[in-house]
Design a protein around this motif. Sequence first.
Motif, PDB file in Angstrom:
ATOM      1  N   TRP A  37       0.851  -1.184   0.000  1.00  0.00           N
ATOM      2  CA  TRP A  37       0.000   0.000   0.000  1.00  0.00           C
ATOM      3  C   TRP A  37       0.888   1.235   0.000  1.00  0.00           C
ATOM      4  O   TRP A  37       1.855   1.311   0.738  1.00  0.00           O
ATOM      5  CB  TRP A  37      -0.915   0.024   1.238  1.00  0.00           C
ATOM      6  N   PRO A  38       0.587   2.248  -0.825  1.00  0.00           N
ATOM      7  CA  PRO A  38       1.384   3.473  -0.805  1.00  0.00           C
ATOM      8  C   PRO A  38       1.340   4.112   0.582  1.00  0.00           C
ATOM      9  O   PRO A  38       0.278   4.198   1.207  1.00  0.00           O
ATOM     10  CB  PRO A  38       0.698   4.376  -1.842  1.00  0.00           C
ATOM     11  N   GLU A  39       2.511   4.523   1.072  1.00  0.00           N
ATOM     12  CA  GLU A  39       2.585   5.182   2.373  1.00  0.00           C
ATOM     13  C   GLU A  39       2.418   6.685   2.150  1.00  0.00           C
ATOM     14  O   GLU A  39       3.290   7.343   1.594  1.00  0.00           O
ATOM     15  CB  GLU A  39       3.926   4.886   3.041  1.00  0.00           C
ATOM     16  N   GLU A  87      -0.927 -12.468  -0.191  1.00  0.00           N
ATOM     17  CA  GLU A  87       0.260 -12.481   0.691  1.00  0.00           C
ATOM     18  C   GLU A  87       0.846 -11.067   0.793  1.00  0.00           C
ATOM     19  O   GLU A  87       1.200 -10.601   1.878  1.00  0.00           O
ATOM     20  CB  GLU A  87       1.319 -13.437   0.147  1.00  0.00           C
ATOM     21  N   ALA A  88       0.955 -10.389  -0.351  1.00  0.00           N
ATOM     22  CA  ALA A  88       1.548  -9.049  -0.367  1.00  0.00           C
ATOM     23  C   ALA A  88       0.683  -8.063   0.405  1.00  0.00           C
ATOM     24  O   ALA A  88       1.200  -7.227   1.158  1.00  0.00           O
ATOM     25  CB  ALA A  88       1.737  -8.586  -1.811  1.00  0.00           C
ATOM     26  N   GLN A  89      -0.641  -8.162   0.232  1.00  0.00           N
ATOM     27  CA  GLN A  89      -1.533  -7.272   0.971  1.00  0.00           C
ATOM     28  C   GLN A  89      -1.439  -7.520   2.468  1.00  0.00           C
ATOM     29  O   GLN A  89      -1.363  -6.578   3.262  1.00  0.00           O
ATOM     30  CB  GLN A  89      -2.978  -7.479   0.499  1.00  0.00           C
ATOM     31  N   GLY A  90      -1.431  -8.794   2.850  1.00  0.00           N
ATOM     32  CA  GLY A  90      -1.388  -9.141   4.273  1.00  0.00           C
ATOM     33  C   GLY A  90      -0.102  -8.720   4.950  1.00  0.00           C
ATOM     34  O   GLY A  90      -0.103  -8.316   6.120  1.00  0.00           O
ATOM     35  N   LYS A  91       1.006  -8.792   4.237  1.00  0.00           N
ATOM     36  CA  LYS A  91       2.306  -8.432   4.804  1.00  0.00           C
ATOM     37  C   LYS A  91       2.683  -6.984   4.500  1.00  0.00           C
ATOM     38  O   LYS A  91       3.711  -6.509   4.976  1.00  0.00           O
ATOM     39  CB  LYS A  91       3.394  -9.368   4.246  1.00  0.00           C
ATOM     40  N   ASP A  92       1.871  -6.291   3.693  1.00  0.00           N
ATOM     41  CA  ASP A  92       2.154  -4.930   3.230  1.00  0.00           C
ATOM     42  C   ASP A  92       3.562  -4.834   2.634  1.00  0.00           C
ATOM     43  O   ASP A  92       4.370  -3.988   3.012  1.00  0.00           O
ATOM     44  CB  ASP A  92       1.989  -3.911   4.356  1.00  0.00           C
ATOM     45  N   LEU A  93       3.812  -5.735   1.690  1.00  0.00           N
ATOM     46  CA  LEU A  93       5.084  -5.762   0.974  1.00  0.00           C
ATOM     47  C   LEU A  93       4.812  -5.679  -0.530  1.00  0.00           C
ATOM     48  O   LEU A  93       3.773  -6.152  -0.993  1.00  0.00           O
ATOM     49  CB  LEU A  93       5.846  -7.055   1.262  1.00  0.00           C
ATOM     50  N   PRO A  94       5.725  -5.104  -1.316  1.00  0.00           N
ATOM     51  CA  PRO A  94       5.551  -5.142  -2.772  1.00  0.00           C
ATOM     52  C   PRO A  94       5.423  -6.586  -3.240  1.00  0.00           C
ATOM     53  O   PRO A  94       6.110  -7.482  -2.717  1.00  0.00           O
ATOM     54  CB  PRO A  94       6.848  -4.501  -3.296  1.00  0.00           C
TER      55      PRO A  94
END
Length: 401
Positions: free
Chosen positions: A39-41, A229-236
């Motif tokens: 997610w964009p910070e 997985e990426a959404q849950g971990k907030d990783l690209p």
Amino acid sequence: MHIHGLIEDNAALANLCTRLANSPFVAVDTEFMRENSYWPELCLIQIADENEAAAIDPMQPGIDLKPLLDLLTENEDVLKVFHAGGQDIEIVYNLTGKTPHPLFDTQIAAMALGQGEQIGYSNLVDSYLGIVVDKGARFTDWSRRPLDARQIDYAIADVTHLSKIFPRMLEKLKRTGRGLWLDEEMERLADPANYFNDPDEAWQRVRINSRKPEVLGRLKALARWRELEAQGKDLPRGRIVKDETIADLAANPPRKQSDLARVRGLSATWGGNDIGGRLMAALEDAKPMRGDELPARDDRRPGVGKDGALVADLLKLLLKIRAKEINVAARLLARSDDLEALAAGQRNGLAVLDGWRYEQFGRDALALVEGRLGFAVKGGKLKMTRTEEPAAAAADEEEAA
């Protein structure tokens, strides 16, 4: 114009938004970081009308952005002005589930004014204001605090410039009668569906050579798994698994989890850890892709065929000529998929055959497809020539016989 600088407290933000709610428009920009997150910070929000401008610090502990977000998404009386605002709009959507509305994008408007398909912000500012934008802070880490005065000034200048450009651009659109050309494009940009990340559609981002339903079914399942997985971990997403590895796993699926330890692009630990287990579960649940989901061959719509492809190429040539004649970006007049559909015989549901697009280009495009328009070389230049109506030509032939 009054410049407030950096707003960090709720009372000042609420008062600002109350004043801006009475403005006919606000120019909006954001600064964000997304290199290390899914997610964009959001790091900074800049906003201005014709009288005042400020930057808002969304990273300030306890800051309540609701007055600002309500102004952007709930107040229909204030036009929100962006430049190439797709990512800014995405951020607002992620925070609220809504998009700013009504909105105006100066990059899209520039297309109707003959300034190219994707004019950059710096060039736009130079074109309208004769100001050379300071690019020194372009690579600022906006998440670091404190921000110095130069960084804040740089960020606020983005919206102060935009607030001066917009009225001039609007006047030019009115003068040329092209303002109505942009309504559909602005509504498309504001459509919330554009900003919803559907995990079931994530496979379309991954390049793969195969069109086999079983391979594409595995690709869809793996891309969906990676997105979650990426959404849950907030990783690209690329930090979870890179595209080429996803494609390789879809084409050459491992038989058991321990085989993952030998897959290029994966850590050997995936052969026995939890994330490797979830990857294998996604593969096991994969089903062959349905026929109606399969991508079209050669990136062309079904039914175009070789002859249709040649007609589509002629339509693209006509589009290039017409866009140059009326000084407008070709992409605003017509999109390639519409031209291919027109060449394939489709007539319903095409934007190019409706409204101003029909008047400016679609009528001639249809005439070309139906044999009533041709190309000729005159004086070394390519020109369009009208031909006889097919029905009239056929009647003349019958009479001569």
